[in-house]
Design a protein around this motif. Structure first.
Motif, PDB file in Angstrom:
ATOM      1  N   VAL A 113       0.836  -1.203   0.000  1.00 48.08           N
ATOM      2  CA  VAL A 113       0.000   0.000   0.000  1.00 48.08           C
ATOM      3  C   VAL A 113       0.871   1.254   0.000  1.00 48.08           C
ATOM      4  CG1 VAL A 113      -1.542   1.394   1.441  1.00 48.08           C
ATOM      5  CG2 VAL A 113      -2.052  -1.012   1.050  1.00 48.08           C
ATOM      6  N   VAL A 114       1.834   1.318   0.925  1.00 48.32           N
ATOM      7  CA  VAL A 114       2.678   2.505   1.045  1.00 48.32           C
ATOM      8  C   VAL A 114       3.566   2.650  -0.187  1.00 48.32           C
ATOM      9  CG1 VAL A 114       4.357   3.699   2.486  1.00 48.32           C
ATOM     10  CG2 VAL A 114       2.641   2.237   3.549  1.00 48.32           C
ATOM     11  N   LEU A 115       4.121   1.526  -0.667  1.00 44.86           N
ATOM     12  CA  LEU A 115       4.977   1.563  -1.856  1.00 44.86           C
ATOM     13  C   LEU A 115       4.208   2.079  -3.070  1.00 44.86           C
ATOM     14  CD1 LEU A 115       7.616   0.832  -3.344  1.00 44.86           C
ATOM     15  CD2 LEU A 115       6.646  -1.460  -3.695  1.00 44.86           C
ATOM     16  N   LEU A 116       3.008   1.527  -3.291  1.00 50.03           N
ATOM     17  CA  LEU A 116       2.216   1.920  -4.456  1.00 50.03           C
ATOM     18  C   LEU A 116       1.736   3.363  -4.349  1.00 50.03           C
ATOM     19  CD1 LEU A 116       0.196  -1.390  -4.909  1.00 50.03           C
ATOM     20  CD2 LEU A 116       1.928  -0.481  -6.464  1.00 50.03           C
ATOM     21  N   ALA A 117       1.430   3.803  -3.135  1.00 48.96           N
ATOM     22  CA  ALA A 117       1.016   5.198  -2.954  1.00 48.96           C
ATOM     23  C   ALA A 117       2.152   6.138  -3.352  1.00 48.96           C
ATOM     24  CB  ALA A 117       0.603   5.442  -1.507  1.00 48.96           C
ATOM     25  N   GLY A 118       3.369   5.824  -2.902  1.00 49.37           N
ATOM     26  CA  GLY A 118       4.511   6.651  -3.267  1.00 49.37           C
ATOM     27  C   GLY A 118       4.778   6.637  -4.763  1.00 49.37           C
ATOM     28  N   ILE A 119       4.670   5.460  -5.380  1.00 51.88           N
ATOM     29  CA  ILE A 119       4.872   5.364  -6.835  1.00 51.88           C
ATOM     30  C   ILE A 119       3.813   6.173  -7.576  1.00 51.88           C
ATOM     31  CG2 ILE A 119       4.837   3.784  -8.804  1.00 51.88           C
ATOM     32  CD1 ILE A 119       6.050   1.658  -6.998  1.00 51.88           C
ATOM     33  N   SER A 120       2.583   6.120  -7.094  1.00 50.50           N
ATOM     34  CA  SER A 120       1.494   6.853  -7.745  1.00 50.50           C
ATOM     35  C   SER A 120       1.787   8.352  -7.774  1.00 50.50           C
ATOM     36  CB  SER A 120       0.170   6.590  -7.023  1.00 50.50           C
ATOM     37  OG  SER A 120      -0.210   5.242  -7.131  1.00 50.50           O
ATOM     38  N   PHE A 121       2.219   8.891  -6.633  1.00 52.57           N
ATOM     39  CA  PHE A 121       2.517  10.326  -6.598  1.00 52.57           C
ATOM     40  C   PHE A 121       3.745  10.655  -7.450  1.00 52.57           C
ATOM     41  CE2 PHE A 121      -0.354  10.467  -2.985  1.00 52.57           C
ATOM     42  CZ  PHE A 121      -0.948  11.704  -3.167  1.00 52.57           C
ATOM     43  N   THR A 122       4.740   9.775  -7.457  1.00 48.60           N
ATOM     44  CA  THR A 122       5.932  10.029  -8.265  1.00 48.60           C
ATOM     45  C   THR A 122       5.597  10.051  -9.749  1.00 48.60           C
ATOM     46  OG1 THR A 122       7.335   8.978  -6.602  1.00 48.60           O
ATOM     47  CG2 THR A 122       8.245   9.209  -8.812  1.00 48.60           C
ATOM     48  N   LEU A 123       4.829   9.064 -10.195  1.00 46.01           N
ATOM     49  CA  LEU A 123       4.480   8.986 -11.613  1.00 46.01           C
ATOM     50  C   LEU A 123       3.503  10.081 -12.032  1.00 46.01           C
ATOM     51  CD1 LEU A 123       4.058   5.121 -12.062  1.00 46.01           C
ATOM     52  CD2 LEU A 123       5.976   6.545 -12.803  1.00 46.01           C
ATOM     53  N   SER A 124       2.702  10.569 -11.078  1.00 43.30           N
ATOM     54  CA  SER A 124       1.703  11.589 -11.408  1.00 43.30           C
ATOM     55  C   SER A 124       2.300  12.984 -11.548  1.00 43.30           C
ATOM     56  CB  SER A 124       0.605  11.618 -10.342  1.00 43.30           C
ATOM     57  OG  SER A 124      -0.068  10.374 -10.266  1.00 43.30           O
ATOM     58  N   ALA A 125       3.509  13.184 -11.053  1.00 45.22           N
ATOM     59  CA  ALA A 125       4.144  14.506 -11.152  1.00 45.22           C
ATOM     60  C   ALA A 125       4.313  14.885 -12.619  1.00 45.22           C
ATOM     61  CB  ALA A 125       5.493  14.487 -10.451  1.00 45.22           C
ATOM     62  N   VAL A 135      -5.448  -2.293 -22.550  1.00 51.28           N
ATOM     63  CA  VAL A 135      -6.073  -2.622 -23.833  1.00 51.28           C
ATOM     64  C   VAL A 135      -6.782  -1.397 -24.409  1.00 51.28           C
ATOM     65  CG1 VAL A 135      -7.910  -3.972 -24.938  1.00 51.28           C
ATOM     66  CG2 VAL A 135      -6.318  -5.082 -23.353  1.00 51.28           C
ATOM     67  N   LEU A 136      -7.528  -0.692 -23.567  1.00 50.06           N
ATOM     68  CA  LEU A 136      -8.251   0.498 -24.029  1.00 50.06           C
ATOM     69  C   LEU A 136      -7.283   1.583 -24.495  1.00 50.06           C
ATOM     70  CD1 LEU A 136     -11.013   0.633 -21.274  1.00 50.06           C
ATOM     71  CD2 LEU A 136     -11.372   0.218 -23.722  1.00 50.06           C
ATOM     72  N   PHE A 137      -6.169   1.740 -23.784  1.00 46.43           N
ATOM     73  CA  PHE A 137      -5.182   2.729 -24.219  1.00 46.43           C
ATOM     74  C   PHE A 137      -4.603   2.353 -25.579  1.00 46.43           C
ATOM     75  CE2 PHE A 137      -0.781   4.290 -24.473  1.00 46.43           C
ATOM     76  CZ  PHE A 137      -1.000   5.647 -24.337  1.00 46.43           C
ATOM     77  N   ALA A 138      -4.331   1.056 -25.764  1.00 45.12           N
ATOM     78  CA  ALA A 138      -3.767   0.597 -27.039  1.00 45.12           C
ATOM     79  C   ALA A 138      -4.747   0.802 -28.191  1.00 45.12           C
ATOM     80  CB  ALA A 138      -3.375  -0.878 -26.931  1.00 45.12           C
ATOM     81  N   LEU A 139      -6.043   0.655 -27.904  1.00 50.32           N
ATOM     82  CA  LEU A 139      -7.055   0.824 -28.947  1.00 50.32           C
ATOM     83  C   LEU A 139      -7.329   2.293 -29.259  1.00 50.32           C
ATOM     84  CD1 LEU A 139      -9.639  -1.897 -27.817  1.00 50.32           C
ATOM     85  CD2 LEU A 139      -8.080  -2.012 -29.788  1.00 50.32           C
ATOM     86  N   GLY A 140      -7.088   3.164 -28.310  1.00 52.57           N
ATOM     87  CA  GLY A 140      -7.392   4.575 -28.490  1.00 52.57           C
ATOM     88  C   GLY A 140      -6.271   5.347 -29.154  1.00 52.57           C
ATOM     89  N   ASP A 141      -6.511   6.621 -29.315  1.00 54.94           N
ATOM     90  CA  ASP A 141      -5.528   7.500 -29.960  1.00 54.94           C
ATOM     91  C   ASP A 141      -5.417   8.787 -29.142  1.00 54.94           C
ATOM     92  OD1 ASP A 141      -3.734   8.564 -31.753  1.00 54.94           O
ATOM     93  OD2 ASP A 141      -5.299   9.393 -33.045  1.00 54.94           O
ATOM     94  N   ALA A 142      -4.237   8.979 -28.540  1.00 56.59           N
ATOM     95  CA  ALA A 142      -4.005  10.172 -27.715  1.00 56.59           C
ATOM     96  C   ALA A 142      -2.674  10.789 -28.104  1.00 56.59           C
ATOM     97  CB  ALA A 142      -4.026   9.794 -26.232  1.00 56.59           C
ATOM     98  N   PRO A 143      -2.623  11.446 -29.256  1.00 56.87           N
ATOM     99  CA  PRO A 143      -1.337  11.927 -29.792  1.00 56.87           C
ATOM    100  C   PRO A 143      -0.773  13.171 -29.103  1.00 56.87           C
ATOM    101  CG  PRO A 143      -3.127  12.581 -31.225  1.00 56.87           C
ATOM    102  CD  PRO A 143      -3.741  11.726 -30.169  1.00 56.87           C
ATOM    103  N   VAL A 144      -1.649  13.978 -28.498  1.00 60.47           N
ATOM    104  CA  VAL A 144      -1.201  15.234 -27.882  1.00 60.47           C
ATOM    105  C   VAL A 144      -0.874  14.983 -26.411  1.00 60.47           C
ATOM    106  CG1 VAL A 144      -1.780  17.622 -27.363  1.00 60.47           C
ATOM    107  CG2 VAL A 144      -2.639  16.554 -29.458  1.00 60.47           C
ATOM    108  N   GLU A 145       0.373  15.236 -26.041  1.00 62.52           N
ATOM    109  CA  GLU A 145       0.765  14.988 -24.650  1.00 62.52           C
ATOM    110  C   GLU A 145       0.079  15.970 -23.707  1.00 62.52           C
ATOM    111  OE1 GLU A 145       4.972  13.976 -22.854  1.00 62.52           O
ATOM    112  OE2 GLU A 145       4.705  16.154 -22.850  1.00 62.52           O
ATOM    113  N   ARG A 146      -0.553  15.417 -22.671  1.00 60.35           N
ATOM    114  CA  ARG A 146      -1.194  16.231 -21.631  1.00 60.35           C
ATOM    115  C   ARG A 146      -0.619  15.797 -20.286  1.00 60.35           C
ATOM    116  NH1 ARG A 146      -3.117  20.295 -24.281  1.00 60.35           N
ATOM    117  NH2 ARG A 146      -4.181  20.863 -22.342  1.00 60.35           N
ATOM    118  N   ARG A 147       0.133  16.670 -19.669  1.00 57.92           N
ATOM    119  CA  ARG A 147       0.818  16.316 -18.424  1.00 57.92           C
ATOM    120  C   ARG A 147      -0.089  16.418 -17.206  1.00 57.92           C
ATOM    121  NH1 ARG A 147       6.145  19.243 -17.303  1.00 57.92           N
ATOM    122  NH2 ARG A 147       4.762  21.053 -17.333  1.00 57.92           N
ATOM    123  N   VAL A 148      -1.081  17.296 -17.253  1.00 55.82           N
ATOM    124  CA  VAL A 148      -1.895  17.572 -16.065  1.00 55.82           C
ATOM    125  C   VAL A 148      -3.384  17.266 -16.277  1.00 55.82           C
ATOM    126  CG1 VAL A 148      -2.619  19.358 -14.441  1.00 55.82           C
ATOM    127  CG2 VAL A 148      -0.263  19.317 -15.274  1.00 55.82           C
TER     128      VAL A 148
END
Length: 389
Positions: free
Chosen positions: A39-51, A118-131
């Motif tokens: 739980v603690v490890l994944l919470a920290g990873i989530s915040f790190t990756l979300s930056a 799978v849904l991400f692979a099927l979709g198309d999101a060419p414009v990077e959105r960081r936030v």
């Protein structure tokens, strides 16, 4: 929101995890402890990756625009599942039944994570959105479904965990109750996070722009939720130890009064770095105090106790506190001044029986050692002894 906020939150979470690593090594087969560390490890990873800075780095390293999104969503989904599994393990019950429930939730959320990719692979999101990817791609085929699935899975875990913790909190007391209250508050914040994010997405479906809810308000709520949830899971583990250390410290005045400095080493044989030995240290200190009182038995004068108790009551203190002051005065006079006309050798007044047997009373007596009435009793005892000599 600035990346530093995310990284600081992750650092705090991982600091808490580092404190649990020794326990994890000692109890590596403890399913509940492993789930808690996850739980603690994944919470920290989530915040790190979300930056925002991390989002940009991941996208560039992978060479795929917005691939950080399913990575973050999958990690948050795994975090939600791990939190729920910890509660299931904590509640306990028939091991086979607990195992089946845990496996069911793990399979369900593993399926959700697979669907996100799978849904991400099927979709198309060419414009990077960081936030603001959640709202920017809310109406994009497959990507919008991926976002909705992630938020719904998070909400299901939040509501289920909140409900389980609330029901359980009404059946228990002590540190477990305090921990569950923190978890209820934390998972309510997680539910608010999910609702706010989903509202911003649904706003895009209806032509409204509530992006600030998703990119501004929601991360702050998530940080509060992470702090509360982490504290809630850690409290039953560290709370009793903190309480033991406090009790050990509060017994210090009585211990120092009764145990000679030359003899104290035998009552403190354990290093402070060994956190797991706090309870044993407390037992040693209690033993030293009881042995000291037993040695003073021939010199304990119940008249000193009664006089000090009456003076304390006349000063307006409560009866339990007055009784503690009386006992402390009797012990202090015997230890520092010597009581006149001692009773028969080996006799300990009955008033001490409860104080010796009950840790709460013993702590109360220890804290009363420093009371002015006790000091006055010691001075009177010394004066009386001097006159007799």
């Amino acid at each position: 929101m600035d990346s530093l906020f995310y990284y600081l939150t992750a650092l705090i979470l991982w600091t808490g995890l580092a404190l649990k690593v020794p326990a994890l090594r000692r109890h590596r087969h403890d399913h509940a402890l492993r789930a808690l560390c996850a739980v603690v490890l994944l919470a920290g990873i989530s915040f790190t990756l979300s930056a925002p800075a991390s989002v940009t780095t991941v996208n560039r390293l992978a060479g795929v625009p917005n691939i950080a999104a399913p990575l973050v969503y999958a990690n948050v989904t795994a975090f939600s599942a791990a939190c729920l599994i910890v509660i299931i393990y904590w509640r306990g019950g028939d091991p086979d039944r607990v195992g089946r429930i845990v496996r069911s939730w793990m399979i369900a959320y593993a399926t959700v994570i697979a669907c996100l990719w799978v849904l991400f692979a099927l979709g198309d999101a060419p414009v990077e959105r960081r936030v603001d990817l959640d709202t920017y791609y809310a109406n994009t085929p497959y990507i919008g479904e991926m976002i909705t699935l992630y938020l719904l899975a998070h909400l299901v875990a939040a509501i289920t965990t909140t409900t389980l913790c609330w029901r359980w909190s009404r059946q228990v007391t002590g540190w477990t109750h305090k921990a569950l209250v923190l978890l209820v508050l934390g998972w309510l914040c997680n539910a608010v996070f999910g609702v706010v994010k989903l509202a911003a997405v649904m706003g895009r479906w209806t032509g409204h722009h509530w992006d600030s809810l998703s990119s501004g308000f929601a991360p702050g709520v998530a940080a509060i939720a992470a702090a509360l949830v982490t504290a809630g899971y850690a409290l039953p583990l560290i709370g009793p130890r903190i309480e033991t250390i406090i009790l050990y410290t509060r017994l210090g005045p009585l211990f120092r009064l009764l145990v000679d400095p030359a003899d104290r080493q035998q009552w403190v044989p354990l290093a402070w770095r060994s956190i797991g030995n706090t309870h044993l240290r407390l037992v040693h200190r209690q033993t030293g105090i009881r042995d000291g009182i037993t040695r003073l038995g021939p010199h304990l004068d119940d008249r000193v106790r009664e006089d000090a108790c009456k003076r304390a009551l006349s000063s307006g203190v409560s009866l339990p506190q007055a009784q503690a002051i009386g006992t402390a005065a009797m012990v202090a006079v015997a230890a520092r001044a010597g009581a006149p006309d001692p009773p028969a050798p080996g006799c300990v007044p009955a008033a001490l029986d409860a104080d010796l047997a009950d840790l709460t009373n013993l702590v109360r007596v220890s804290q009363a050692v420093r009371a002015p009435i006790v000091a006055d009793a010691v001075r009177a005892g010394r004066k009386s002894q001097s006159q007799q000599q």
